[in-house]
Design a protein around this motif. Structure first.
Motif, PDB file in Angstrom:
ATOM      1  N   TYR A  35      48.701 -32.101  20.761  1.00 60.34           N
ATOM      2  CA  TYR A  35      49.687 -33.121  20.416  1.00 60.34           C
ATOM      3  C   TYR A  35      50.037 -33.030  18.935  1.00 60.34           C
ATOM      4  N   PHE A  36      49.021 -32.784  18.107  1.00 61.39           N
ATOM      5  CA  PHE A  36      49.293 -32.678  16.675  1.00 61.39           C
ATOM      6  C   PHE A  36      50.162 -31.467  16.377  1.00 61.39           C
ATOM      7  N   VAL A  37      49.907 -30.358  17.039  1.00 59.76           N
ATOM      8  CA  VAL A  37      50.740 -29.168  16.834  1.00 59.76           C
ATOM      9  C   VAL A  37      52.181 -29.475  17.228  1.00 59.76           C
ATOM     10  N   GLY A  38      52.354 -30.213  18.332  1.00 60.15           N
ATOM     11  CA  GLY A  38      53.708 -30.625  18.724  1.00 60.15           C
ATOM     12  C   GLY A  38      54.367 -31.459  17.652  1.00 60.15           C
ATOM     13  N   SER A  39      53.609 -32.367  17.053  1.00 60.00           N
ATOM     14  CA  SER A  39      54.138 -33.178  15.954  1.00 60.00           C
ATOM     15  C   SER A  39      54.551 -32.304  14.783  1.00 60.00           C
ATOM     16  N   ALA A  40      53.722 -31.318  14.461  1.00 59.63           N
ATOM     17  CA  ALA A  40      54.009 -30.444  13.320  1.00 59.63           C
ATOM     18  C   ALA A  40      55.273 -29.629  13.552  1.00 59.63           C
ATOM     19  N   VAL A  41      55.471 -29.149  14.792  1.00 59.10           N
ATOM     20  CA  VAL A  41      56.655 -28.349  15.098  1.00 59.10           C
ATOM     21  C   VAL A  41      57.921 -29.168  14.909  1.00 59.10           C
ATOM     22  N   PHE A  42      57.948 -30.373  15.479  1.00 53.88           N
ATOM     23  CA  PHE A  42      59.152 -31.199  15.369  1.00 53.88           C
ATOM     24  C   PHE A  42      59.341 -31.736  13.955  1.00 53.88           C
TER      25      PHE A  42
END
Length: 292
Positions: free
Chosen positions: A9-16
């Motif tokens: 989930y954190f990686v998803g946050s970082a991408v966006f």
């Protein structure tokens, strides 16, 4: 989705988190920074309002939960304003490096083993290698960047607390906080946002910024924070500049330098080395009995 690891989930946050600036380019060319900040918050708040209708959770929340969400809304309003005022005067890499200092302090407070101290040092070295820091620039820009760092640190603390509330929690708490932020930021942003009222392209860009910079990453943050200890989350903030470098390679075919490759490797190693037992998730509400 309990099977999804919170780190993902954190990686998803970082991408966006790094897709938002692609939409902001159009806005910066036509609007002042505070106008961009307010449109970002407002568009995100309206999306959350339609999606979550957070006033229903607000009605059943305790006074303490409501107060925490109001504080979060104030932090979101001020943090976004200071961030855009800072990057309008300084290089984005410099602002990002300053912003990272607050989470590093949180992670340091939570480091209770030699292994986690080593992870913290690796993450700091990795961000140092990735960030393009310049000590030249506007004094006001540095002041706004430092203010943004303090507010971002407060965001982590308060957002983590909201993720574990019982009633006004998680995404519902985020939705209400974003609406509060839109109201609080209106006095300083409405005037600068007026040119977008008659320009559909600017409005579309504002919605894009709101979705990619405030809706998706903040939702992923809440999903991650609910299952990650605060210190662990603070350390993982180091993934933001590393993710930006990887996106540059994959999307823009930008070949990283040897120093940037080393920085990404150090950050990834830090996340792998770090070990901390996640804080317990917020308790599930008890089922109603027949009498209730």
């Amino acid at each position: 989705m309990p099977r999804v690891r919170p780190e993902l989930y954190f990686v998803g946050s970082a991408v966006f988190h790094y897709l938002g600036p692609a939409f902001a380019v159009l806005l910066f060319a036509r609007l002042e920074p505070l106008g961009v900040a307010w449109l970002r918050i407002l568009s995100a708040g309206l999306i959350f309002a339609v999606w979550r209708r957070p006033w229903r959770a607000w009605a059943g929340a305790t006074t303490t939960e409501r107060r925490t969400v109001v504080v979060w809304g104030a932090l979101l309003a001020l943090m976004n304003a200071c961030f855009y005022l800072a990057i309008d005067r300084l290089a984005l890499g410099t602002v990002a490096a300053i912003e990272f200092a607050g989470p590093i302090a949180l992670a340091a407070l939570a480091a209770r083993s030699g292994r986690n101290v080593a992870a913290l040092l690796l993450a700091t070295a990795g961000v140092g290698a990735l960030a393009e820091v310049s000590l030249t620039g506007s004094p006001a820009g540095f002041a706004f960047a430092i203010a943004n760092m303090v507010l971002f640190t407060g965001y982590i603390v308060v957002a983590h607390r909201v993720s574990r509330q019982e009633r006004l929690a998680g995404i519902d708490g985020l939705a209400m906080a974003m609406l509060i932020a839109a109201v609080l930021a209106a006095p300083i942003g409405v005037a600068d946002a007026v040119p977008a009222a008659t320009d559909l392209a600017l409005l579309a860009a504002a919605v894009g910024v709101g979705v990619t910079s405030s809706v998706l990453p903040y939702v992923f943050d809440q999903l991650a924070m609910r299952r990650l200890a605060r210190g662990t989350y603070a350390l993982m903030v180091a993934l933001l500049p590393a993710t930006a470098t990887v996106i540059g390679v994959v999307v823009l075919t930008q070949i990283p330098t040897a120093t940037e490759v080393l920085g990404v490797a150090l950050v990834i190693t830090a996340v792998v080395v770090h070990r901390e037992r996640p804080a317990p998730a917020a308790p599930e509400p008890e089922p109603l009995t027949a009498r209730e």
